[in-house]
Scaffold this motif. Structure first.
Motif, short mmCIF file in Angstrom:
data_model
loop_
_atom_site.label_atom_id
_atom_site.label_comp_id
_atom_site.label_asym_id
_atom_site.label_seq_id
_atom_site.Cartn_x
_atom_site.Cartn_y
_atom_site.Cartn_z
N ALA A 1 -9.62 9.83 29.09
CA ALA A 1 -9.29 8.51 29.64
C ALA A 1 -8.33 8.66 30.81
O ALA A 1 -7.40 9.48 30.77
CB ALA A 1 -8.67 7.63 28.57
N PHE A 2 -8.56 7.85 31.84
CA PHE A 2 -7.71 7.84 33.03
C PHE A 2 -7.06 6.47 33.16
O PHE A 2 -7.74 5.46 33.33
CB PHE A 2 -8.54 8.16 34.27
CG PHE A 2 -9.16 9.52 34.24
CD1 PHE A 2 -8.54 10.61 34.83
CD2 PHE A 2 -10.38 9.73 33.60
CE1 PHE A 2 -9.12 11.88 34.79
CE2 PHE A 2 -10.96 10.99 33.55
CZ PHE A 2 -10.32 12.06 34.14
N ASP A 3 -5.73 6.45 33.06
CA ASP A 3 -4.98 5.21 33.18
C ASP A 3 -4.16 5.25 34.47
O ASP A 3 -3.62 6.31 34.84
CB ASP A 3 -4.01 5.03 32.01
CG ASP A 3 -4.70 5.05 30.65
OD1 ASP A 3 -5.91 4.77 30.60
OD2 ASP A 3 -4.02 5.34 29.66
N VAL A 4 -4.10 4.13 35.14
CA VAL A 4 -3.24 3.99 36.32
C VAL A 4 -2.27 2.85 36.06
O VAL A 4 -2.70 1.71 35.79
CB VAL A 4 -4.06 3.73 37.60
CG1 VAL A 4 -3.13 3.43 38.78
CG2 VAL A 4 -4.94 4.93 37.92
N ASP A 5 -0.98 3.16 36.08
CA ASP A 5 0.06 2.17 35.82
C ASP A 5 -0.19 1.42 34.52
O ASP A 5 -0.01 0.20 34.42
CB ASP A 5 0.17 1.19 36.99
CG ASP A 5 0.58 1.88 38.30
OD1 ASP A 5 1.17 2.96 38.23
OD2 ASP A 5 0.30 1.31 39.37
N LEU B 1 -11.44 4.85 42.33
CA LEU B 1 -10.72 5.24 43.53
C LEU B 1 -9.82 4.11 44.04
O LEU B 1 -8.74 4.37 44.59
CB LEU B 1 -11.69 5.67 44.63
CG LEU B 1 -12.40 7.00 44.37
CD1 LEU B 1 -13.48 7.23 45.42
CD2 LEU B 1 -11.41 8.16 44.38
N SER B 2 -10.23 2.86 43.84
CA SER B 2 -9.40 1.73 44.25
C SER B 2 -8.10 1.70 43.44
O SER B 2 -7.01 1.53 43.99
CB SER B 2 -10.15 0.42 44.06
OG SER B 2 -11.26 0.33 44.90
N GLY B 3 -8.22 1.88 42.12
CA GLY B 3 -7.03 1.93 41.28
C GLY B 3 -6.17 3.13 41.59
O GLY B 3 -4.94 3.04 41.65
N PHE B 4 -6.82 4.26 41.81
CA PHE B 4 -6.12 5.49 42.14
C PHE B 4 -5.33 5.34 43.43
O PHE B 4 -4.17 5.76 43.52
CB PHE B 4 -7.17 6.61 42.25
CG PHE B 4 -6.65 7.94 42.69
CD1 PHE B 4 -6.09 8.82 41.77
CD2 PHE B 4 -6.74 8.34 44.02
CE1 PHE B 4 -5.62 10.06 42.18
CE2 PHE B 4 -6.29 9.57 44.42
CZ PHE B 4 -5.72 10.44 43.50
N ALA B 5 -5.95 4.73 44.45
CA ALA B 5 -5.30 4.59 45.75
C ALA B 5 -4.13 3.62 45.71
O ALA B 5 -3.16 3.78 46.46
CB ALA B 5 -6.31 4.13 46.79
N ARG C 1 -3.02 0.87 32.91
CA ARG C 1 -4.33 0.24 32.74
C ARG C 1 -5.43 1.28 32.81
O ARG C 1 -5.46 2.10 33.75
CB ARG C 1 -4.56 -0.83 33.81
CG ARG C 1 -3.55 -1.96 33.77
CD ARG C 1 -3.87 -3.04 34.78
NE ARG C 1 -5.16 -3.67 34.51
CZ ARG C 1 -5.68 -4.64 35.23
NH1 ARG C 1 -5.04 -5.09 36.31
NH2 ARG C 1 -6.86 -5.16 34.91
N THR C 2 -6.33 1.26 31.84
CA THR C 2 -7.41 2.24 31.81
C THR C 2 -8.42 1.94 32.92
O THR C 2 -8.98 0.84 32.99
CB THR C 2 -8.12 2.23 30.44
OG1 THR C 2 -7.17 2.56 29.43
CG2 THR C 2 -9.25 3.26 30.41
N GLN C 3 -8.65 2.93 33.78
CA GLN C 3 -9.61 2.80 34.88
C GLN C 3 -10.99 3.30 34.50
O GLN C 3 -12.00 2.79 34.99
CB GLN C 3 -9.10 3.58 36.10
CG GLN C 3 -7.75 3.14 36.62
CD GLN C 3 -7.80 1.75 37.21
OE1 GLN C 3 -8.69 1.41 37.98
NE2 GLN C 3 -6.84 0.91 36.83
N TRP C 4 -11.02 4.33 33.65
CA TRP C 4 -12.31 4.95 33.32
C TRP C 4 -12.12 5.87 32.13
O TRP C 4 -11.09 6.53 31.99
CB TRP C 4 -12.83 5.74 34.53
CG TRP C 4 -14.12 6.48 34.33
CD1 TRP C 4 -15.29 5.98 33.86
CD2 TRP C 4 -14.37 7.87 34.63
NE1 TRP C 4 -16.25 6.95 33.85
CE2 TRP C 4 -15.72 8.12 34.31
CE3 TRP C 4 -13.60 8.90 35.15
CZ2 TRP C 4 -16.31 9.37 34.48
CZ3 TRP C 4 -14.17 10.16 35.32
CH2 TRP C 4 -15.52 10.38 35.00
N ILE C 5 -13.12 5.91 31.25
CA ILE C 5 -13.19 6.92 30.19
C ILE C 5 -14.49 7.68 30.40
O ILE C 5 -15.58 7.10 30.36
CB ILE C 5 -13.17 6.28 28.79
CG1 ILE C 5 -11.85 5.53 28.57
CG2 ILE C 5 -13.34 7.36 27.72
CD1 ILE C 5 -11.77 4.81 27.23
#
Length: 211
Positions: A99-103, A144-148, A105-109
């Motif tokens: 799982a990848f969370d940004v701030d 990528l939007s969340g990552f950026a 919030r989960t962006q993608w699993i």
């Protein structure tokens, strides 16, 4: 569709990619070569050419034997994420969820596994790498939007005993912009700090396969 403001001169970028494409196989190493396009914060955006021809645009962060990479090719194949740790020994017959969370919030699993035998890994030991493809371009753009736009990315390994990884996202916006420029210029379309303590001994990002 996500829009990226260009930070890399299109003329300069085109010259870099043209030079990469014109290299002969004899002038490259067996695993190709890497051309850095942008360094921003702890992130590097590059164009990686391969000896067999073609290349990929890459966003990467590598630190202390661990790394996270987003790879996209201009030929329309799905973008994918690769993660590696030098101490991992991942067998080819297991899969694992990450799982990848940004701030927060989960962006993608994504469901990850060892790369296929024909995957170019730039000389890295295949047993130390896991990868997953984005299921579609919308998922890649959303990620990528969340990552950026984020401040901190957290990578959670939902199987195995690998601890949580955390990576600051300072400079990630410029890294994503350069990645988009790279895809466009090469003919395509646009779409860590130490881990938390875990079990003693070597960690792995997977559960042992059933006998």
């Amino acid at each position: 569709m996500m829009r990226f403001k260009s930070l890399v001169s299109s003329t300069a970028l085109s010259l870099i990619l043209a030079a990469a494409a014109s290299q002969t196989a004899s002038a490259q190493s067996a695993s190709g070569s890497s051309h850095v396009l942008q360094r921003s914060g702890s992130w590097t955006t590059s164009y990686n050419s391969v000896a067999s021809g073609g290349g990929q645009c890459v966003i990467a962060r590598q630190l202390l034997g661990r790394g996270f990479l987003v790879r996209g090719a201009p030929d329309g194949t799905p973008a994918r994420v690769q993660i590696f740790r030098d101490s991992w020994r991942v067998p080819p017959n297991v899969s694992m969820n990450v799982a990848f969370d940004v701030d927060g919030r989960t962006q993608w699993i994504g469901q990850f596994a060892a790369p296929p035998p024909d995957r170019d890994l730039s000389g890295r030991n295949r047993e130390t790498v896991i990868e997953a493809e984005f299921p579609n371009s919308e998922t890649a753009v959303r990620f990528l939007s969340g990552f950026a736009g984020g401040r901190l990315m957290t990578i959670r390994f939902l199987d195995g005993n690998e601890g949580t990884w955390r990576a600051p996202l300072d400079g990630s916006s410029r890294a994503v912009t350069a990645y988009g420029d790279c895809l466009r210029a090469s003919g395509g379309t646009q779409p860590f700090s130490a881990p938390a303590a875990s079990a003693t001994g070597a960690t792995q990002p997977f559960n042992a396969p059933a006998n």
